[in-house]
Enzyme design. Structure first.
Site, PDB file in Angstrom:
ATOM      1  N   VAL A 260       7.959  18.335   5.841  1.00 16.94           N
ATOM      2  CA  VAL A 260       8.819  17.143   5.726  1.00 16.94           C
ATOM      3  C   VAL A 260       9.321  16.341   7.039  1.00 16.94           C
ATOM      4  O   VAL A 260       9.856  17.063   7.851  1.00 16.94           O
ATOM      5  CB  VAL A 260       9.997  17.532   4.862  1.00 16.94           C
ATOM      6  CG1 VAL A 260      10.964  16.381   4.492  1.00 16.94           C
ATOM      7  CG2 VAL A 260       9.678  18.470   3.912  1.00 16.94           C
TER       8      VAL A 260
ATOM      9  N   ASP B  16       8.792  12.590  17.570  1.00 11.63           N
ATOM     10  CA  ASP B  16       9.103  11.168  17.324  1.00 11.63           C
ATOM     11  C   ASP B  16       7.906  10.813  16.511  1.00 11.63           C
ATOM     12  O   ASP B  16       6.717  10.801  17.176  1.00 11.63           O
ATOM     13  CB  ASP B  16       9.380  10.526  18.514  1.00 11.63           C
ATOM     14  CG  ASP B  16       9.863   9.009  18.572  1.00 11.63           C
ATOM     15  OD1 ASP B  16       9.332   8.298  17.286  1.00 11.63           O
ATOM     16  OD2 ASP B  16      10.196   8.508  19.352  1.00 11.63           O
TER      17      ASP B  16
ATOM     18  N   ASN C 176       8.839  10.790   5.287  1.00  8.09           N
ATOM     19  CA  ASN C 176      10.217  10.789   4.787  1.00  8.09           C
ATOM     20  C   ASN C 176      10.859   9.696   6.065  1.00  8.09           C
ATOM     21  O   ASN C 176      11.977   9.215   5.919  1.00  8.09           O
ATOM     22  CB  ASN C 176      11.275  11.565   4.357  1.00  8.09           C
ATOM     23  CG  ASN C 176      12.571  11.334   4.154  1.00  8.09           C
ATOM     24  OD1 ASN C 176      12.701  10.574   3.363  1.00  8.09           O
ATOM     25  ND2 ASN C 176      13.511  11.828   5.010  1.00  8.09           N
TER      26      ASN C 176
ATOM     27  N   TYR D  94      12.267  -4.417   7.707  1.00 11.69           N
ATOM     28  CA  TYR D  94      12.304  -3.129   6.646  1.00 11.69           C
ATOM     29  C   TYR D  94      11.389  -3.334   5.369  1.00 11.69           C
ATOM     30  O   TYR D  94      10.439  -2.553   5.042  1.00 11.69           O
ATOM     31  CB  TYR D  94      13.467  -2.992   5.976  1.00 11.69           C
ATOM     32  CG  TYR D  94      13.941  -2.036   5.207  1.00 11.69           C
ATOM     33  CD1 TYR D  94      13.995  -0.601   5.702  1.00 11.69           C
ATOM     34  CD2 TYR D  94      13.915  -1.952   3.765  1.00 11.69           C
ATOM     35  CE1 TYR D  94      14.063   0.585   4.912  1.00 11.69           C
ATOM     36  CE2 TYR D  94      14.021  -1.035   2.904  1.00 11.69           C
ATOM     37  CZ  TYR D  94      14.025   0.300   3.568  1.00 11.69           C
ATOM     38  OH  TYR D  94      14.376   1.420   2.409  1.00 11.69           O
TER      39      TYR D  94
ATOM     40  N   LYS E 185       7.709  -1.338   4.300  1.00 13.05           N
ATOM     41  CA  LYS E 185       7.799  -0.833   3.331  1.00 13.05           C
ATOM     42  C   LYS E 185       6.777  -1.095   2.421  1.00 13.05           C
ATOM     43  O   LYS E 185       5.962  -0.513   1.525  1.00 13.05           O
ATOM     44  CB  LYS E 185       9.026  -0.715   2.558  1.00 13.05           C
ATOM     45  CG  LYS E 185      10.168   0.229   3.414  1.00 13.05           C
ATOM     46  CD  LYS E 185       9.787   1.554   3.382  1.00 13.05           C
ATOM     47  CE  LYS E 185      11.087   2.368   4.142  1.00 13.05           C
ATOM     48  NZ  LYS E 185      10.650   3.820   4.290  1.00 13.05           N
TER      49      LYS E 185
ATOM     50  N   THR F 202      23.159   6.854   2.383  1.00 14.04           N
ATOM     51  CA  THR F 202      22.693   7.689   3.676  1.00 14.04           C
ATOM     52  C   THR F 202      23.336   6.985   5.065  1.00 14.04           C
ATOM     53  O   THR F 202      23.957   5.855   4.871  1.00 14.04           O
ATOM     54  CB  THR F 202      21.328   7.832   3.711  1.00 14.04           C
ATOM     55  OG1 THR F 202      20.897   6.368   3.842  1.00 14.04           O
ATOM     56  CG2 THR F 202      20.671   8.397   2.393  1.00 14.04           C
TER      57      THR F 202
END
Length: 289
Positions: free
Chosen positions: A38, A92, A119, A185, A189, A218
């Site tokens: 992950v 990274d 993720n 963003y 995505k 978050t």
């Protein structure tokens, strides 16, 4: 999208519900002997996903930039699952060499990969047009969200081919709409959704999905306080959803976008045949009839 996430007529879910109840996975140790890697696992959604896989018996390779944060997640898992095998790896995700090294380390340590969750992500305040923001920072968001997924896919997919494994991308509902000032963003995505489709074409043995995790408070999400009233979902929602998506039952989602806010059992019962027949939940131009 042929069927936008906000328009799919199924029960909206915001927390664990019966269809994704993780209890059977925890009790039966469903993921025992599975190797799960992950990225972005040092906090928030990634941390919860790691904890759930750990509770379900998986052997974990956790990737993030900060050792101290990863150590804290490892300790959390070990408190809940004494004896769990948790390897922490520093990288990274925008740096090719870093990602190659952590995949190589995981393979050297465990011998294979069964599930990879891409993720790691980045979001900035959506308060200015892109022409009024730092262009290097704009591109850095693209780098983290797109190149970061590409890098882990590039090095992990050949290993997932060998196990007919799973590659899960943390996407976003933002990939499917246009919000002023959110271009970096949203574009990144949206792009990983198309990358997800290419993964299916080029690595058909791998089950690959781009999953919207829900709207969760978050550390990254709170950079946009104007969205606070939308952040009503729990981090357990995507964690429980991913356990189901990688369980074998929902492999027909491979190559598609899926939202954790959808009731998966209802989608399967009422929409599976239509989605497959119309090649829905992929990016394409749609012309109204």
């Amino acid at each position: 999208m042929s069927v936008p996430s906000e328009d799919l007529p199924v029960t909206p879910r915001h927390d664990i519900y019966p269809g994704i109840d993780p209890t059977p996975h925890f009790k039966n140790q469903t993921y025992k002997n599975k190797i799960v890697l992950v990225t972005g696992s040092s906090r928030g959604i990634g941390e919860e996903i790691a904890v759930y896989y750990g509770r379900a018996g998986a052997t974990l390779a956790l990737v993030a930039r900060q050792q101290s944060a990863l150590d804290a997640v490892r300790e959390t898992i070990l408190k809940e699952v004494p004896g769990a095998v948790v390897e922490t790896l520093i990288a990274d995700v925008t740096k090719t060499t870093d990602v190659k090294n952590v995949v190589d380390e995981a393979i050297s340590k465990f011998g294979r990969l069964d599930i990879v969750v891409a993720n790691a992500g980045k979001a900035d305040p959506w308060d200015k047009p892109f022409t009024e923001t730092d262009p290097d920072n704009w591109w850095n968001t693209i780098e983290v969200n797109l190149r970061g997924v590409y890098n882990i896919a590039h090095y992990a997919l050949p290993h997932l081919d060998l196990t007919s494994g799973y590659f899960i991308i943390t996407s976003s509902r933002g990939a499917q709409n246009r919000r002023p000032n959110a271009s970096a963003y949203a574009i990144s995505k949206h792009a990983v959704g198309r990358l997800n489709e290419f993964i299916k074409l080029e690595h058909p043995k791998v089950k690959t999905m781009a999953m919207h995790p829900g709207s969760i408070k978050t550390a990254m999400a709170v950079t946009n306080p104007g969205l606070a009233h939308f952040l009503i979902d729990t981090p357990q929602l995507p964690a429980g959803t991913i356990l189901q998506l990688t369980s074998g039952r929902y492999d027909w989602f491979s190559g598609r976008y899926v939202s954790a806010n959808w009731d998966l059992e209802e989608v399967e019962r009422d929409w599976k045949e239509k989605i497959i027949a119309s090649e829905a939940l992929v990016s394409r131009l749609a012309i109204p009839s």
